[in-house]
Write a protein that holds these residues in place. Structure first.
Motif, short mmCIF file in Angstrom:
data_model
loop_
_atom_site.label_atom_id
_atom_site.label_comp_id
_atom_site.label_asym_id
_atom_site.label_seq_id
_atom_site.Cartn_x
_atom_site.Cartn_y
_atom_site.Cartn_z
N GLN A 121 50.88 44.20 46.62
CA GLN A 121 51.83 43.56 45.69
C GLN A 121 52.49 44.57 44.75
O GLN A 121 53.29 44.19 43.91
CB GLN A 121 51.10 42.51 44.83
CG GLN A 121 50.27 41.50 45.61
CD GLN A 121 51.12 40.55 46.43
OE1 GLN A 121 52.15 40.11 45.96
NE2 GLN A 121 50.70 40.28 47.65
N VAL A 124 44.32 43.16 39.42
CA VAL A 124 45.27 42.14 39.00
C VAL A 124 45.24 40.93 39.93
O VAL A 124 45.05 39.80 39.50
CB VAL A 124 46.71 42.72 38.93
CG1 VAL A 124 47.70 41.66 38.49
CG2 VAL A 124 46.76 43.91 37.98
N CYS A 125 45.39 41.16 41.25
CA CYS A 125 45.50 40.04 42.19
C CYS A 125 44.33 39.97 43.17
O CYS A 125 44.32 39.12 44.05
CB CYS A 125 46.83 40.10 42.95
SG CYS A 125 46.94 41.53 44.04
N CYS A 167 42.31 45.10 44.09
CA CYS A 167 43.24 45.19 42.98
C CYS A 167 42.69 44.40 41.79
O CYS A 167 42.30 43.24 41.94
CB CYS A 167 44.59 44.63 43.40
SG CYS A 167 45.75 44.46 42.03
ZN LIG Z 1 47.56 43.52 43.04
#
Ligand SMILES: [Zn+2]
Length: 138
Positions: A10, A37-38, A35
């Protein structure tokens, strides 16, 4: 302990720390690097564009008007890609081979990692960063 700049599918960028390169490669292969974040396990290592020049080229441009910085970077990238030999991901080892006289002296550019660039610097090999060199690849 080593750390790498990583990027997920991403486009989230983050830094991962590992005991050594084998630990990094093993965790990446088993999808254990995610990751923050995601939570994507689709993570790759970020490489930074960079170059070295065989000899200082003097001050031929003295007196020329100072160009816009973006135009200057564009000109710099164009100059590097037209005049330097592209060695790709083998940048660090090629720069080292040139430095130690194992390969003919020449100007090269390619991809390297922040860590490799730092190590080259510690060995006295000056590396010039090339912004967004990956966008020049076709
Ligand atoms: Zn990510």
């Amino acid at each position: 302990m080593i750390s790498f700049d990583l990027e997920c599918a991403q486009g989230h960028r983050f830094e991962g720390s590992f005991c050594d390169f084998e630990a990094y490669a093993g965790q990446l292969e088993r999808k254990l690097v995610r990751c923050p974040v995601c939570d994507s396990p689709d993570v790759k290592r970020l490489y930074t564009g960079c170059s070295i020049q065989a000899r200082p080229s003097g001050n031929a441009e003295t007196g020329a008007p100072t160009p816009n910085i973006f135009e200057a970077i564009r000109q710099f990238r164009r100059y590097v890609t037209m005049n330097f030999e592209h060695v790709g991901p083998a940048f660090a080892e090629t720069a080292r081979a040139i430095h130690y006289g194992q390969e003919p002296e020449r100007a090269i550019y390619g991809e390297s990692t922040p860590r490799e660039i730092r190590e080259l610097g510690e060995e006295g090999i000056g590396v010039l960063p090339v912004p967004d060199i990956d966008k020049l690849e076709n």
